[in-house]
Structures are given as C-alpha cells and as structure tokens.
Scaffold this active site. Structure first.
Site, mmCIF file in Angstrom:
data_model
loop_
_atom_site.group_PDB
_atom_site.id
_atom_site.type_symbol
_atom_site.label_atom_id
_atom_site.label_comp_id
_atom_site.label_asym_id
_atom_site.label_seq_id
_atom_site.Cartn_x
_atom_site.Cartn_y
_atom_site.Cartn_z
ATOM 1 N N ASP A 140 0.848 -1.188 0.000
ATOM 2 C CA ASP A 140 0.000 0.000 0.000
ATOM 3 C C ASP A 140 0.894 1.251 0.000
ATOM 4 O O ASP A 140 1.889 1.327 0.719
ATOM 5 C CB ASP A 140 -0.924 0.004 1.231
ATOM 6 N N ASN B 287 -13.039 -2.962 2.774
ATOM 7 C CA ASN B 287 -13.944 -1.824 2.907
ATOM 8 C C ASN B 287 -14.932 -1.847 1.740
ATOM 9 O O ASN B 287 -14.523 -2.010 0.592
ATOM 10 C CB ASN B 287 -13.143 -0.522 2.899
ATOM 11 N N VAL C 120 -11.147 3.066 -3.525
ATOM 12 C CA VAL C 120 -10.818 2.597 -4.878
ATOM 13 C C VAL C 120 -11.824 1.505 -5.259
ATOM 14 O O VAL C 120 -11.905 0.471 -4.570
ATOM 15 C CB VAL C 120 -9.379 2.036 -4.955
ATOM 16 N N HIS D 97 -10.487 -5.074 -2.978
ATOM 17 C CA HIS D 97 -9.148 -5.297 -2.433
ATOM 18 C C HIS D 97 -9.260 -5.676 -0.973
ATOM 19 O O HIS D 97 -10.140 -5.199 -0.252
ATOM 20 C CB HIS D 97 -8.265 -4.061 -2.606
HETATM 21 P P1 AMP Z 1 -9.744 1.611 0.463
HETATM 22 O O1 AMP Z 1 -9.783 2.916 1.198
HETATM 23 O O2 AMP Z 1 -10.164 0.429 1.263
HETATM 24 O O3 AMP Z 1 -10.472 1.709 -0.868
HETATM 25 O O4 AMP Z 1 -8.207 1.334 0.155
HETATM 26 C C1 AMP Z 1 -7.538 1.833 -0.954
HETATM 27 C C2 AMP Z 1 -6.079 1.760 -0.628
HETATM 28 O O5 AMP Z 1 -5.345 1.928 -1.833
HETATM 29 C C3 AMP Z 1 -5.570 2.833 0.335
HETATM 30 O O6 AMP Z 1 -5.017 2.207 1.496
HETATM 31 C C4 AMP Z 1 -4.517 3.575 -0.475
HETATM 32 O O7 AMP Z 1 -3.415 3.968 0.306
HETATM 33 C C5 AMP Z 1 -4.137 2.551 -1.512
HETATM 34 N N1 AMP Z 1 -3.602 3.094 -2.746
HETATM 35 C C6 AMP Z 1 -4.135 4.077 -3.526
HETATM 36 N N2 AMP Z 1 -3.360 4.307 -4.589
HETATM 37 C C7 AMP Z 1 -2.322 3.425 -4.504
HETATM 38 C C8 AMP Z 1 -1.169 3.169 -5.322
HETATM 39 N N3 AMP Z 1 -0.928 3.852 -6.453
HETATM 40 N N4 AMP Z 1 -0.306 2.202 -4.904
HETATM 41 C C9 AMP Z 1 -0.529 1.524 -3.770
HETATM 42 N N5 AMP Z 1 -1.596 1.724 -2.976
HETATM 43 C C10 AMP Z 1 -2.467 2.670 -3.328
#
Ligand code: AMP
Length: 114
Positions: free
Chosen positions: A30, A87, A96, A100
């Site tokens: 992450d 989430n 996102v 995940h």
């Molecule tokens: P969520 O809030 O559960 O949708 O988690 C999305 C996660 O994606 C967050 O913990 C972000 O830090 C992570 N994230 C977003 N962009 C990237 C990226 N380019 N590379 C790695 N992690 C990312």
C-alpha cells in the site's frame, strides 16, 4: 466504466511494489501504509466491491482469501497475527472501486475499528 488505479497497477502502467502474483490475484504494498506492514491483495478481475461479486466469483474469492493468508505468512506475520480488511462502499471507507483486501500487521490492532 473507466479503469481504476488498481487495473493500471496490474497492467504495469503505474508502479507498485509487487509482493505476490498469480493468474488470479495480485498483491502489492500500500502506498500510504497505516501499519508497519500494509499490503493489498486484489483479484485481477475488476470486481468493484465485495457487494458486487456473484456466484461466478465463488472460487476466485476463496483463492483471494487463501492467498491473503499465504502472503501474510510469507512476510512473517503469522506468529504475531494480522488483520484482513475489506472496505465496502461509502460508510465502509472504500476509496478505490476495485475489490481489495488489506493485509495489516506488525502492530497490535484495536477493536472496534474506527
Ligand atoms: P480503500 O480505502 O479500502 O479503498 O483502500 C484503498 C487503498 O489503496 C488505500 O489504502 C490507499 O493507500 C491505496 N492506494 C491508492 N493508490 C495506490 C497506489 N498507487 N499504490 C498503492 N496503494 C495505493
């Protein structure tokens, strides 16, 4: 629908620190870790969120969970334990829209989560 950042990571268009990959799932660090170890494991198939998975995804989701545990083991989290988080939607804290699972470890986790 436009491609998410995670689809671009899978395609190698956006850099990420890969931890594990196979024909069904992809795991990477992450970018904004909330624990000393914070890895995301995602299906290659762009399912937006767990609420939109269906019975065709039964085997894929089992694979995702088993590989989440295998990745946690591979980075040394098994002895002290770890947390898996998915989430879903606005109140769930999803940012996102590509399913995940967060693998969080190397610190004690609080309950209930915030
Ligand atoms: P969520 O809030 O559960 O949708 O988690 C999305 C996660 O994606 C967050 O913990 C972000 O830090 C992570 N994230 C977003 N962009 C990237 C990226 N380019 N590379 C790695 N992690 C990312």
């Amino acid at each position: 629908m436009s491609r998410t950042i995670f689809e671009k990571i899978i395609a190698g268009e956006i850099p990420a620190e890969t931890v594990y990959e196979d024909d069904q799932v992809f795991a990477f660090k992450d970018a904004n870790p909330v624990a000393p170890t914070h890895i995301l494991i995602i299906p290659r198939k762009p399912i937006p969120r767990i609420a939109e998975a269906d019975s065709d995804d039964h085997s894929l989701l089992g694979h995702l969970m088993l590989k989440a545990a295998a990745v946690a083991r591979s980075v040394g989290l098994e002895e002290n334990g770890y947390r898996l988080v998915i989430n879903n939607g606005r109140n769930g804290g999803e940012s996102v829209p590509h399913l995940h699972c967060h693998i969080l470890g190397d610190r004690p986790m609080k309950w209930p989560p915030g």
